[in-house]
Scaffold this motif. Structure first.
Motif, PDB file in Angstrom:
ATOM      1  N   MET A   1      18.069  63.504 114.120  1.00  0.00           N
ATOM      2  CA  MET A   1      17.758  63.779 115.519  1.00  0.00           C
ATOM      3  C   MET A   1      17.656  62.471 116.310  1.00  0.00           C
ATOM      4  N   THR A   2      18.191  62.452 117.542  1.00  0.00           N
ATOM      5  CA  THR A   2      18.181  61.247 118.342  1.00  0.00           C
ATOM      6  C   THR A   2      17.413  61.463 119.635  1.00  0.00           C
ATOM      7  N   SER A   5      19.361  63.124 122.864  1.00  0.00           N
ATOM      8  CA  SER A   5      19.848  64.501 122.892  1.00  0.00           C
ATOM      9  C   SER A   5      19.336  65.226 124.135  1.00  0.00           C
ATOM     10  N   ARG A   8      16.979  69.717 121.684  1.00  0.00           N
ATOM     11  CA  ARG A   8      16.654  69.581 120.261  1.00  0.00           C
ATOM     12  C   ARG A   8      15.644  70.661 119.877  1.00  0.00           C
ATOM     13  N   GLU A  10      13.424  72.117 116.579  1.00  0.00           N
ATOM     14  CA  GLU A  10      12.937  71.737 115.261  1.00  0.00           C
ATOM     15  C   GLU A  10      12.074  72.867 114.691  1.00  0.00           C
ATOM     16  N   GLU A  26      17.271  74.768 113.779  1.00  0.00           N
ATOM     17  CA  GLU A  26      17.287  73.300 113.669  1.00  0.00           C
ATOM     18  C   GLU A  26      18.618  72.822 114.230  1.00  0.00           C
ATOM     19  N   GLU A  28      20.729  70.247 117.503  1.00  0.00           N
ATOM     20  CA  GLU A  28      20.665  69.202 118.510  1.00  0.00           C
ATOM     21  C   GLU A  28      21.984  69.163 119.266  1.00  0.00           C
ATOM     22  N   ALA A  30      23.991  66.758 122.155  1.00  0.00           N
ATOM     23  CA  ALA A  30      24.014  65.493 122.885  1.00  0.00           C
ATOM     24  C   ALA A  30      24.794  65.651 124.182  1.00  0.00           C
ATOM     25  N   HIS A  64      12.752  70.493 122.609  1.00  0.00           N
ATOM     26  CA  HIS A  64      12.811  69.345 123.510  1.00  0.00           C
ATOM     27  C   HIS A  64      14.036  69.518 124.398  1.00  0.00           C
ATOM     28  N   SER A  69       9.050  68.476 126.476  1.00  0.00           N
ATOM     29  CA  SER A  69       8.829  69.020 125.139  1.00  0.00           C
ATOM     30  C   SER A  69       7.825  70.156 125.192  1.00  0.00           C
TER      31      SER A  69
END
Length: 265
Positions: A1-2, A5, A8, A10, A26, A28, A30, A64, A69
Motif C-alpha cells: 500500500m502506498t 493511492s 485504499r 484494508e 483489500e 488499492e 492509484a 482511505h 480516512s
C-alpha cells in the motif's frame, strides 16, 4: 500500500443494516489506474460502490479516500463522512426522466452543485468544467440538445459527463456498458482511456471480462467476499473465474457462457 493511492481498503467490510454486504476487501487504486470490479449479480459490487460513497456502513477494517480516512469504529460512532466532491459516481440506472424539459448542458451542470452550493449561480469555472466534461465524453456539440432527445447511449455518456463535472479524483461506475450499442461502447472505452491519461482513478463494476482486458490495469473479483485482486492477467484465470462465477452466465469475448462448477474438472 502506498501513500499516493486515491482509494485504499484494508480488511474492509460494508454491511447493509438489514444484513447482506461484502467483506474481506483489500485493494488499492492509484491516480490514473482503472480497476474492474467483477462478480455475479448479488455478489456485492453495488454495495462496495455505495460503501465507498458512504451510503452503506463500513462495518470492519478501514477505508482511505485521498487524505480522508475512516474505520468501522468511527463510522459506527459518527456516521459516514462527506467525500467533499472528490468522488464521481455513475449509477447503474438513469435517475432522470427523459421527458423532463432540460438540456444536456443543464444535466451536466448538476455535477457542479456540490461545489457551487445551492444559492450560487454557475460561474466561469463551473461552465468550463461542464464544457470539458462534455468534450471528454464526445458530446460537446450536443450541449444545447434536450436530454430526452438523445439516444440511450448518449444519455449514458451525458450522465458520465455529469459525474466528471465535479472534477473527481476517483470515478465509480456501476455497470456503465449495459445496453450500449457498439458505437457508444467504443466511445465510453475511449473516454475511460482519456480519463486514465488525465490521472483519474476509476473503479468500474462490470460483468464483461473483455472490457477488463481492454480498459483496466487490475481486477478485483468479489462474490460476497473478495476472492482475488491484482493485475488483469494474474486474476482472470480459469480457476478464479470458476470460483467466482460457478454455474452463472458470464460474457467473454462477446459470447455468453455458463461457467461450470469444479466437479469433474
Amino acid at each position: 500500500m502506498t501513500d499516493s493511492s486515491v482509494l485504499r481498503l484494508e480488511h474492509a467490510a460494508f454491511t447493509h443494516p438489514g444484513g447482506g454486504g461484502v467483506a474481506d476487501l483489500e485493494l488499492e487504486i492509484a491516480p490514473g489506474e482503472a480497476v474492474a470490479l467483477i462478480g455475479p449479480n448479488g455478489a456485492g459490487k453495488s454495495t462496495l460502490l455505495k460503501g465507498i460513497l458512504g451510503l452503506v456502513p463500513l462495518t470492519a477494517g478501514s477505508m482511505h479516500v485521498g487524505t480522508s480516512s475512516s474505520d468501522a469504529a468511527t463510522t459506527a460512532r459518527d456516521g459516514a463522512h462527506a467525500r467533499n466532491g472528490m468522488i464521481g459516481f455513475l449509477p447503474q440506472s438513469a435517475d432522470l426522466d427523459p421527458d423532463f424539459p432540460i438540456s444536456l448542458e443543464q444535466v451536466v451542470m448538476q455535477g457542479r452543485y456540490r461545489r457551487m452550493g445551492l444559492l450560487r449561480w454557475p460561474g466561469r469555472a463551473d461552465r468550463g468544467a461542464v464544457r470539458r466534461a462534455l468534450e471528454t465524453v464526445g458530446l460537446a456539440e450536443l450541449a444545447k440538445r434536450r436530454f430526452g432527445e438523445l439516444s440511450g447511449g448518449q444519455r449514458q455518456r451525458g450522465l458520465l459527463a455529469r459525474a466528471l463535472a465535479s472534477e473527481p479524483a476517483l470515478l465509480l461506475l456501476d455497470e456503465p456498458f449495459n445496453g450500449l450499442d457498439q458505437q457508444n461502447r467504443d466511445a465510453l472505452i475511449a473516454t475511460l482511456h482519456a480519463l486514465k491519461a488525465q490521472g483519474v482513478a476509476v473503479l468500474v463494476s462490470t460483468h464483461d471480462l473483455e472490457l477488463a482486458k481492454l480498459v483496466c490495469d487490475a481486477v478485483v473479483l468479489v462474490n460476497g467476499t473478495q476472492l482475488a485482486f491484482g493485475p488483469v492477467d494474474d486474476v482472470l484465470t480459469l480457476g478464479n473465474v470458476q470460483e467466482c462465477f460457478e454455474g452463472v452466465e458470464v460474457e467473454i469475448d462477446e459470447h455468453t457462457l455458463v461457467v461450470p462448477g469444479h466437479e469433474g474438472h
